[in-house]
Design an enzyme around this catalytic site. Sequence first.
Site, PDB file in Angstrom:
ATOM      1  N   GLY A  14       0.866  -1.196  -0.058  1.00  0.00           N
ATOM      2  CA  GLY A  14       0.201  -0.106  -0.139  1.00  0.00           C
ATOM      3  C   GLY A  14       0.830   1.656  -0.135  1.00  0.00           C
ATOM      4  O   GLY A  14       0.163   2.000   0.653  1.00  0.00           O
ATOM      5  N   ARG A  68     -16.599 -15.295  -9.088  1.00  0.00           N
ATOM      6  CA  ARG A  68     -15.449 -14.421  -9.282  1.00  0.00           C
ATOM      7  C   ARG A  68     -17.318 -12.691  -8.904  1.00  0.00           C
ATOM      8  O   ARG A  68     -16.823 -11.983  -8.665  1.00  0.00           O
ATOM      9  CB  ARG A  68     -15.293 -13.724 -10.186  1.00  0.00           C
ATOM     10  CG  ARG A  68     -14.885 -12.166 -10.476  1.00  0.00           C
ATOM     11  CD  ARG A  68     -13.922 -12.299 -12.151  1.00  0.00           C
ATOM     12  NE  ARG A  68     -12.779 -13.208 -12.008  1.00  0.00           N
ATOM     13  CZ  ARG A  68     -11.635 -13.241 -11.866  1.00  0.00           C
ATOM     14  NH1 ARG A  68     -11.374 -11.669 -11.559  1.00  0.00           N
ATOM     15  NH2 ARG A  68     -10.479 -14.181 -11.884  1.00  0.00           N
ATOM     16  N   MET A  93      -4.661  -6.456  -6.653  1.00  0.00           N
ATOM     17  CA  MET A  93      -3.459  -8.034  -7.690  1.00  0.00           C
ATOM     18  C   MET A  93      -5.164  -9.111  -8.074  1.00  0.00           C
ATOM     19  O   MET A  93      -4.758 -10.174  -8.387  1.00  0.00           O
ATOM     20  CB  MET A  93      -2.586  -8.887  -7.589  1.00  0.00           C
ATOM     21  CG  MET A  93      -1.551  -7.966  -7.131  1.00  0.00           C
ATOM     22  SD  MET A  93      -1.076  -6.240  -8.669  1.00  0.00           S
ATOM     23  CE  MET A  93       0.343  -6.550  -8.795  1.00  0.00           C
ATOM     24  N   ARG A  94      -6.429  -8.085  -8.337  1.00  0.00           N
ATOM     25  CA  ARG A  94      -7.562  -9.523  -8.981  1.00  0.00           C
ATOM     26  C   ARG A  94      -7.532  -8.278 -10.014  1.00  0.00           C
ATOM     27  O   ARG A  94      -8.319  -7.442 -10.061  1.00  0.00           O
ATOM     28  CB  ARG A  94      -8.175  -8.883  -7.736  1.00  0.00           C
ATOM     29  CG  ARG A  94      -8.367  -9.869  -6.292  1.00  0.00           C
ATOM     30  CD  ARG A  94      -8.014 -11.870  -6.923  1.00  0.00           C
ATOM     31  NE  ARG A  94      -9.185 -11.917  -7.215  1.00  0.00           N
ATOM     32  CZ  ARG A  94      -9.125 -13.198  -7.551  1.00  0.00           C
ATOM     33  NH1 ARG A  94      -7.601 -14.046  -7.347  1.00  0.00           N
ATOM     34  NH2 ARG A  94      -9.847 -14.157  -7.847  1.00  0.00           N
ATOM     35  N   HIS A 112       0.071   1.380 -13.542  1.00  0.00           N
ATOM     36  CA  HIS A 112       0.579   0.406 -13.791  1.00  0.00           C
ATOM     37  C   HIS A 112       1.863   0.879 -13.686  1.00  0.00           C
ATOM     38  O   HIS A 112       2.326   1.944 -14.768  1.00  0.00           O
ATOM     39  CB  HIS A 112       0.388   0.659 -15.101  1.00  0.00           C
ATOM     40  CG  HIS A 112       1.080  -0.586 -15.663  1.00  0.00           C
ATOM     41  ND1 HIS A 112       1.106  -2.531 -14.865  1.00  0.00           N
ATOM     42  CD2 HIS A 112       2.075  -1.241 -16.825  1.00  0.00           C
ATOM     43  CE1 HIS A 112       1.717  -3.280 -16.156  1.00  0.00           C
ATOM     44  NE2 HIS A 112       2.473  -2.235 -17.151  1.00  0.00           N
ATOM     45  N   GLU A 146      -9.348  -5.129 -20.735  1.00  0.00           N
ATOM     46  CA  GLU A 146      -9.129  -4.842 -20.977  1.00  0.00           C
ATOM     47  C   GLU A 146      -7.888  -4.550 -19.973  1.00  0.00           C
ATOM     48  O   GLU A 146      -7.646  -3.604 -19.596  1.00  0.00           O
ATOM     49  CB  GLU A 146      -8.105  -4.654 -21.992  1.00  0.00           C
ATOM     50  CG  GLU A 146      -7.263  -5.630 -23.447  1.00  0.00           C
ATOM     51  CD  GLU A 146      -6.573  -4.325 -23.968  1.00  0.00           C
ATOM     52  OE1 GLU A 146      -5.621  -4.232 -24.589  1.00  0.00           O
ATOM     53  OE2 GLU A 146      -7.456  -3.997 -24.780  1.00  0.00           O
ATOM     54  N   ASP A 148      -5.018  -4.084 -18.433  1.00  0.00           N
ATOM     55  CA  ASP A 148      -3.372  -2.986 -18.469  1.00  0.00           C
ATOM     56  C   ASP A 148      -3.773  -2.033 -19.714  1.00  0.00           C
ATOM     57  O   ASP A 148      -2.955  -1.500 -20.135  1.00  0.00           O
ATOM     58  CB  ASP A 148      -2.171  -3.061 -18.469  1.00  0.00           C
ATOM     59  CG  ASP A 148      -1.567  -3.775 -16.922  1.00  0.00           C
ATOM     60  OD1 ASP A 148      -2.765  -3.391 -15.962  1.00  0.00           O
ATOM     61  OD2 ASP A 148      -1.047  -4.816 -16.729  1.00  0.00           O
ATOM     62  N   GLU A 177       5.592   6.485  -9.074  1.00  0.00           N
ATOM     63  CA  GLU A 177       4.202   6.283  -8.879  1.00  0.00           C
ATOM     64  C   GLU A 177       3.190   7.429  -7.932  1.00  0.00           C
ATOM     65  O   GLU A 177       2.230   8.065  -8.213  1.00  0.00           O
ATOM     66  CB  GLU A 177       3.840   5.026  -8.825  1.00  0.00           C
ATOM     67  CG  GLU A 177       4.768   3.934  -9.607  1.00  0.00           C
ATOM     68  CD  GLU A 177       4.898   2.641  -9.558  1.00  0.00           C
ATOM     69  OE1 GLU A 177       3.150   2.027  -9.050  1.00  0.00           O
ATOM     70  OE2 GLU A 177       5.430   2.008  -9.849  1.00  0.00           O
TER      71      GLU A 177
HETATM   72  C1  GAR Z   1       2.849  -0.709  -7.255  1.00  0.00           C
HETATM   73  O1  GAR Z   1       4.554  -0.583  -8.144  1.00  0.00           O
HETATM   74  C2  GAR Z   1       2.142  -0.621  -8.491  1.00  0.00           C
HETATM   75  O2  GAR Z   1       2.198   0.559  -9.482  1.00  0.00           O
HETATM   76  C3  GAR Z   1       1.764  -2.326  -8.977  1.00  0.00           C
HETATM   77  O3  GAR Z   1       1.785  -3.186  -7.842  1.00  0.00           O
HETATM   78  C4  GAR Z   1       2.712  -1.841  -6.880  1.00  0.00           C
HETATM   79  C5  GAR Z   1       1.835  -1.834  -5.441  1.00  0.00           C
HETATM   80  O4  GAR Z   1       2.639  -1.802  -3.894  1.00  0.00           O
HETATM   81  N1  GAR Z   1       0.957  -2.238  -9.633  1.00  0.00           N
HETATM   82  C6  GAR Z   1       0.959  -3.016 -10.525  1.00  0.00           C
HETATM   83  O5  GAR Z   1       1.959  -4.002 -11.208  1.00  0.00           O
HETATM   84  C7  GAR Z   1      -0.718  -3.503 -11.401  1.00  0.00           C
HETATM   85  N2  GAR Z   1      -0.429  -4.125 -12.492  1.00  0.00           N
HETATM   86  P1  GAR Z   1       2.042  -0.240  -3.382  1.00  0.00           P
HETATM   87  O6  GAR Z   1       1.431  -1.666  -2.499  1.00  0.00           O
HETATM   88  O7  GAR Z   1       3.558  -0.221  -2.678  1.00  0.00           O
HETATM   89  O8  GAR Z   1       1.286   0.653  -4.142  1.00  0.00           O
END
Ligand code: GAR
Length: 218
Positions: A14, A68, A93-94, A112, A146, A148, A177
């Site tokens: 998070g 689901r 991640m779902r 992403h 779709e 990403d 990010e």
């Molecule tokens: C982040 O780098 C985010 O961009 C990536 O997961 C990480 C989560 O980190 N997301 C993906 O890969 C989605 N396809 P966080 O829990 O520290 O924010």
Amino acid sequence: MNRKRVAVLISGRGSNMAALIKAAQDPAFPAEIALVASNRPDAGGLAIARDAGIETEAIDHTRFGKDRPAFERALQDVLEAHRIELVCLAGFMRLLSPGFVETWQNRMLNIHPALLPAFKGLDTHRRALDAGAKVHGATVHFVVPEMDAGPIIMQGAVKVYADDTEAALADRVLAVEHRIYPLALQLVAQGRVEVADGHCLIDGQRVPEAGQLSPTED
Ligand code: GAR
């Protein structure tokens, strides 16, 4: 000011969620984080959110087996109960079904860790290094069925260095990010982003500076 009620959906540590919470602590920020929800009850980010005084919900997807739609109904119920107006996926991640995504069309953002449409999916930093990419970065976009894909709201880029490791590159992208997600949410919450022909316009512009964070010269 009528601040938009935002839910952040997480599955893990998070850190992006924390960046959104921090930005929204400013009373002038046009959105408030009204809820953090996770599909994993053990997600580290839930404790961070609770410590920040934010309501949390854990909707353990394993309780629903392969059903689901039932998981997504439970998620939708929680979002409605908290009167959520915008959803931010932050390391969630779902995969979400087309029906759920359509319910939140142009109201659900994702971050992403790559410059989409390059490097969709997982292991983006490893793959960028393997491909010999010279710049890399992160993208905030609206979610479409779709994976990403979807209209790009904002991108932030970093340089790739000759001696880069996956971990070092990941750290630099993560810092980007944490900058672009609050900025993108701010633009959306202010109503400055519209989607036309599958592209985001910001303040009516197709390639707005507000949507770009370029690598700095160093
Ligand atoms: C982040 O780098 C985010 O961009 C990536 O997961 C990480 C989560 O980190 N997301 C993906 O890969 C989605 N396809 P966080 O829990 O520290 O924010």
